[in-house]
Design a protein around this motif. Structure first.
Motif, PDB file in Angstrom:
ATOM      1  N   GLY A   1       0.650  -0.985   0.109  1.00 27.07           N
ATOM      2  CA  GLY A   1      -0.107   0.001   0.111  1.00 27.07           C
ATOM      3  C   GLY A   1       0.863   1.280  -0.020  1.00 27.07           C
ATOM      4  N   GLU A   2       0.284   2.449   0.113  1.00 29.14           N
ATOM      5  CA  GLU A   2       1.053   3.646   0.006  1.00 29.14           C
ATOM      6  C   GLU A   2       1.366   4.084   1.266  1.00 29.14           C
ATOM      7  N   PHE A   3       2.490   4.685   1.418  1.00 31.00           N
ATOM      8  CA  PHE A   3       2.836   5.578   2.721  1.00 31.00           C
ATOM      9  C   PHE A   3       3.251   6.883   2.471  1.00 31.00           C
ATOM     10  N   ARG A   4       2.002   7.486   2.575  1.00 30.58           N
ATOM     11  CA  ARG A   4       2.339   9.115   2.023  1.00 30.58           C
ATOM     12  C   ARG A   4       3.249   9.968   2.794  1.00 30.58           C
ATOM     13  N   HIS A   5       3.056   9.598   4.134  1.00 29.77           N
ATOM     14  CA  HIS A   5       3.949  10.245   5.219  1.00 29.77           C
ATOM     15  C   HIS A   5       5.314   9.587   5.820  1.00 29.77           C
ATOM     16  N   HIS A   6       6.377   9.920   6.223  1.00 33.22           N
ATOM     17  CA  HIS A   6       7.263   9.230   6.960  1.00 33.22           C
ATOM     18  C   HIS A   6       8.199  10.238   7.689  1.00 33.22           C
ATOM     19  N   THR A   7       7.662  10.222   8.905  1.00 34.06           N
ATOM     20  CA  THR A   7       8.525  11.381   9.767  1.00 34.06           C
ATOM     21  C   THR A   7       9.099  10.764  11.208  1.00 34.06           C
ATOM     22  N   MET A   8      10.173  11.766  11.493  1.00 29.72           N
ATOM     23  CA  MET A   8      10.541  11.310  12.663  1.00 29.72           C
ATOM     24  C   MET A   8      10.568  12.649  13.663  1.00 29.72           C
ATOM     25  N   LEU A   9      10.543  12.397  14.870  1.00 28.19           N
ATOM     26  CA  LEU A   9      10.437  13.488  15.901  1.00 28.19           C
ATOM     27  C   LEU A   9      11.420  13.420  16.824  1.00 28.19           C
ATOM     28  N   VAL A  10      12.156  14.806  17.124  1.00 28.68           N
ATOM     29  CA  VAL A  10      13.249  14.966  17.998  1.00 28.68           C
ATOM     30  C   VAL A  10      12.556  15.959  18.724  1.00 28.68           C
ATOM     31  N   HIS A  11      12.411  15.800  20.135  1.00 29.00           N
ATOM     32  CA  HIS A  11      11.825  16.409  21.320  1.00 29.00           C
ATOM     33  C   HIS A  11      12.503  16.289  22.460  1.00 29.00           C
ATOM     34  N   GLU A  12      13.564  17.266  22.548  1.00 26.79           N
ATOM     35  CA  GLU A  12      14.281  17.395  23.810  1.00 26.79           C
ATOM     36  C   GLU A  12      14.043  18.689  24.727  1.00 26.79           C
ATOM     37  N   ASN A  13      13.360  19.532  24.335  1.00 24.92           N
ATOM     38  CA  ASN A  13      13.125  20.872  25.067  1.00 24.92           C
ATOM     39  C   ASN A  13      12.054  21.531  24.741  1.00 24.92           C
TER      40      ASN A  13
END
Length: 963
Positions: free
Chosen positions: A506-518
């Motif tokens: 199937g389709e994977f429209r979005h591919h994200t990574m989150l960096v949350h340190e502060n």
């Protein structure tokens, strides 16, 4: 494309939907076939032949599945012959009423097994039912269009049926919009973080408008980004194309200039819901938008007429059916901002004469954020309550709208249930609290932890932690090695998604990574620069990087995929994946910038618009990404931000949600301290929900608890991590918890050696009692040895009462209940000491034994994880008279009337127990236990909880539920 045969049966199912019950499917289809095509054959054999050969996506199978699941889960319908929901007995009634023959019944039950949809948990005051089957059937215009829209967008029948049931539970607790007496119902709906709460309240709005609510106010979070996202979602799935155009010719460029969505790809592609005509032309209310995607609420000034609700009969109030169902609805999607809400309050105040009789529904999304009054009561003057700005404005809205209903939505309800229930102007959910069920496919906090596992041989298949968690050191390394590994995992996951797409996933429209340190916005730019430099230095197009990626793939991703891919395509080796790496790296760095900064002020770089554009980027952010806003395609998270409030922590878990097709690729890079904190708040959440389920059943026609009595059900599993901020907590204390037939397993044992040693001495009467040998069943084919003996109830209570604890509240409510049990309820206890059959260490305990010693660890100091082995519980529960699926003659020999069971576990921590000679050092051995009281301890009045709480009207008085 449907055939006449299919159309006839779909028409029959639609007629049953209007009837509100199953009926003769073949007979009704035959009647419809006469009008559709008189030449088609409609009989039982034709139906069986059709269903046997039809595919899984066949429209008749799909609709039959939806209807069957709804009928399965219906609560107390008259046609169901008093059969319980989601049981084979209920299904038998359904197939009998459908008049299906035996082969078709067997086929239906095979293809559509009883789903066992988990129903919402409802804690509520007594109320007058009004949302009848007739209203559901005949006033369902917006609901039907909404659910059809979800079906066209791939929602499975079970999910649609579950949503239908859940939204009914909410709407039926509101006040009948046509009743003469004004009443403000206030409620709270508790979902999971990123679990589809918006879908639920969209469905509630659809049903509410159908039922007669005519002013809808949706309070979103505190950011423009979230407000715009919510507005677009409601416009697309509820309001619909015709209401947005409001009669404008969409082919006229002058008329549509400035329209919200004229450049929106989904608008152009006609993926917005369509009603087919203006609803008013179909005899249904139009929806007029008071806000748009581009614009929050603005003062109407001369446009105040937009809040005018014309009456067909001027001599009757608006809520009278003669007027209510001939007037249109208004919708305002408003950010929780004091300036914006002040404008709305001012306009409604000007329109008071128009709205005082108007049924209004206020939906407060993320209701524990900004809406709760956090001013300090100690600073209030006598008889003068101070409110924070948003809370004050919501109170004013409720005050000026006598027929307003308030529903808060949140995944973290603790702040809301700690509100003073006697503050009539506040938003405490006096009338109902509904906990939504976890839906299939959702990946929540429990999916990242091994909450009840004590299996030392954990692997990628049986351990959520091993599969998804990568522990970071307390502080970042100077060379950012861990951050680079997280980025490598993100690149690999992107390549695997492309591989799966090419192999039919199937389709994977979005591919994200989150960096949350502060949380500080000033830091985010520095972090983004650091990631950009690291990206450039990582050499993703070089052979060196490929070797690094190969090692990570073989060590991590390949093993997890092999254990958890759930049928998704898996590359055989790194060579099979390598062709997709270059395309992944190019897509992530497409604009020359792989990073977007998303903070409370703005978005730096390209627009972050998941609706309009595919997003393959690393997102750096803080508060804007910490609540409400959905990060689509999130696969890898690098998280270091610390907070001391459980609800704040849980809301920052953006990695929760639906991960269809890539669940096995999800990784969370997090410190051990934060991981333990997430586990603790997960336990707090699950405890709260399980307690609600326990007390949701009514006793003698009345609720066991009401929402005002809910605060004592809130737990705190980690001393430094409170359920919510101190300024949101209401003073309530649980005093007694009754658990007949249910295991009690405290975990907060002392840490100091002297206290541990004292507890060993205290538990000596139990240890000395277990002298007889027995073998109990682990399964039908396996058993285990144990020591067992009988101890009088009074002796057990004497020992338990003398125990020391690291957290007294962990066991005190249970002990208070055990002390109240009478000789008629409990006579004695079977003390069971399970023995291990492997080479585990053994020792004597104060001269008794030797006994097997069990290795356990404190998952969060001072709390252990699970103590008892679930397989050992089978015999212990059977001895206590609790049903067990395993026949166990030895356990049956120890059963007796009024007998409970206590399992003892001598537990050591660390690698090896401290043993001198053949005797364990008492200060190193924690005597843990699990108690199961027999069903005879069930309280006569059916109540399972008593508590002490404070009433703000009498702050020095303790109110005790004496019953």
């Amino acid at each position: 494309m449907t055939t006449p045969f299919t159309e006839a049966h779909l028409a029959a199912l639609a007629a049953m939907d209007k009837l509100g019950r199953p009926a003769d499917l073949v007979g009704m289809a035959a009647d419809h076939a006469k009008w559709i095509d008189g030449d088609i054959t409609v009989d039982a054999n034709a139906l069986l032949d059709y269903l046997t050969t039809a595919g899984v996506n066949d429209p008749l199978w799909s609709q039959l599945r939806t209807q069957t699941v709804v009928w399965d889960a219906a609560v107390g319908p008259g046609w169901a012959d008093s059969t319980p929901a989601n049981t084979q007995q209920r299904r038998a009634v359904i197939t009998r009423r459908l008049n299906l023959d035996e082969p078709t019944t067997q086929l239906l039950n095979t293809k559509i097994p009883v789903a066992g949809i988990e129903l919402p948990t409802v804690i509520a005051r007594e109320w007058t039912p009004w949302y009848t089957d007739e209203i559901r059937r005949h006033r369902s215009y917006y609901w039907n269009h909404y659910i059809d829209h979800l079906q066209r967008n791939g929602w499975a029948p079970d999910a649609r049926a579950s949503l239908d049931i859940a939204t009914d539970r909410v709407v039926e607790r509101l006040t009948d919009p046509t009743q003469p007496e004004a009443y403000k119902a206030k409620g709270l709906v508790v979902g999971y973080v990123q679990s589809g709460k918006t879908a639920n309240f969209t469905g509630v709005l659809a049903k509410a408008i159908d039922a007669g609510y005519r002013l809808i106010i949706v309070l979103t979070g505190t950011t423009d980004l979230l407000r715009a996202q919510t507005q677009r979602r409601l416009d697309m799935e509820l309001v619909g194309r015709e209401n947005i155009l409001a009669g404008i010719d969409e082919n006229d460029p002058l008329a549509t200039d400035g329209l919200d969505y004229q450049l929106d790809k989904d608008w152009i592609g006609r993926r917005f819901l369509e009603h087919g005509t203006l609803p008013r032309r179909a005899g249904r209310p139009n929806i007029h938008r008071l806000t748009t995607q581009r614009g929050d609420y603005k003062s109407l000034q001369q446009g105040i007429i937009a809040l005018d609700f014309p009456r067909r009969d001027e001599d009757r109030p608006i809520y009278d059916p003669a007027n209510l169902f001939t007037t249109d609805a208004r919708l305002a999607v408003v950010k929780k901002n004091a300036s914006v809400l002040t404008k709305l309050v001012a306009d409604l105040r000007k329109s008071a004469a128009r709205t005082e009789d108007l049924p209004v529904l206020i939906v407060d999304d993320e209701s524990d954020q900004a809406s709760v009054n956090t001013s300090n009561p100690k600073k209030w003057q006598e008889d003068q309550k101070h409110r924070t700005s948003i809370n004050r404005l919501i109170a004013q809205l409720l005050g000026m709208l006598p027929r307003a209903q308030y529903i808060g939505y949140t995944a973290t309800p603790f702040a809301n249930v700690f509100i003073d229930p006697n503050d009539a102007e506040d938003i405490f959910p006096n009338d109902f609290l509904i906990s939504l069920a976890r839906t299939p496919g959702y990946m929540g906090s429990a999916d990242f932890h091994d909450l009840d596992s004590n299996d030392d041989a954990r692997n990628f298949a049986n351990s959520n932690e091993k599969a998804h968690i990568r522990i970071l050191p307390p502080a970042p390394s100077e060379d950012d090695h861990d951050l680079r590994e997280a980025m490598d995992a993100y690149v690999l996951a992107g390549a695997i998604k492309l591989y799966r797409r090419e192999n039919g996933q199937g389709e994977f429209r979005h591919h994200t990574m989150l960096v949350h340190e502060n949380m500080k916005t000033a830091v985010h730019r520095e972090q983004a620069e650091r990631i950009r430099r690291l990206w450039d230095m990582s050499g993703y197009y070089t052979s060196t990087a490929h070797e690094r990626l190969r090692i990570l793939f073989e060590r991590d991703h390949l093993k997890v995929m092999q254990a958890r891919s759930d049928g998704a395509p898996v590359p055989d080796d790194f060579a099979a994946l390598a062709p997709y790496l270059a395309k992944t790296i190019a897509q992530i760095g497409e604009s020359g910038n792989p990073v977007l900064v998303v903070n409370s002020d703005k978005i730096e770089g390209e627009d972050l618009d998941f609706d309009q554009n595919p997003v393959w980027r690393i997102l750096v952010g803080g508060n804007k990404l910490a609540r409400g806003f959905t990060v689509e395609g999130l696969t890898v998270s690098y998280y270091r931000r610390v907070t001391k409030q459980g609800d704040t922590l849980m809301q920052m878990g953006r990695w929760f949600g639906y991960r269809k097709g890539y669940r096995d690729l999800v990784r969370l890079y997090v410190t051990k301290e934060l991981y333990d904190a997430f586990e603790a708040v997960c336990r707090d959440e699950e405890y709260f929900r399980s307690e609600l389920r326990r007390y949701s059943e009514w006793v003698d026609g009345r609720p066991q608890v009401t929402p005002a009595q809910v605060p004592p059900l809130v737990a705190q599993h980690l001393p430094w991590l409170k359920p919510t901020a101190t300024n949101k907590m209401y003073n309530a204390r649980l005093t007694e918890r009754r658990s007949p037939g249910r295991g009690i397993e405290p975990t907060a044992y002392p840490i100091l050696p002297n206290d541990i040693a004292d507890n060993v001495e205290t538990m000596l009467p139990l240890i000395e009692t277990a002298t007889q040998r027995a073998r109990f069943k682990l399964s039908k084919a396996r058993d285990y040895p144990a020591y067992i003996g009988l101890l009088p109830h009074a002796a057990l209570i004497s020992a338990l009462d003398a125990l020391r604890w690291a957290d007294n509240d962990n066991f005190a409510p249970d002990l208070r209940w055990l002390k109240t049990l009478t000789p008629q309820q409990i006579e004695d206890w079977a003390i069971i000491v399970p023995q291990l059959t492997d080479q585990s260490p053994t020792s004597k305990i104060l001269g008794n034994g030797p006994f097997s010693l069990h290795k356990r660890q404190r998952r969060r100091s001072p709390y252990f994880g699970a103590i008892s082995d679930p397989k050992h519980r089978l015999a212990a529960d059977r001895i206590a008279g609790v049903d067990s699926s395993i026949v166990d003659p030895d356990a049956d020999a120890w059963r007796g009337p009024g007998r409970g069971s206590v399992m003892l576990y001598p537990v050591f921590e660390g690698n090896e127990p401290l043993i001198h000679g053949d005797e364990a050092t008492p200060g190193s051995l924690v005597i843990c236990f699990r108690i199961t009281a027999p069903p005879s301890t069930q309280p006569r009045n059916g109540r399972l909880i008593t508590f002490v709480t404070q009433d703000s009207r009498r702050p020095t008085k303790a109110i005790v539920d004496a019953s």
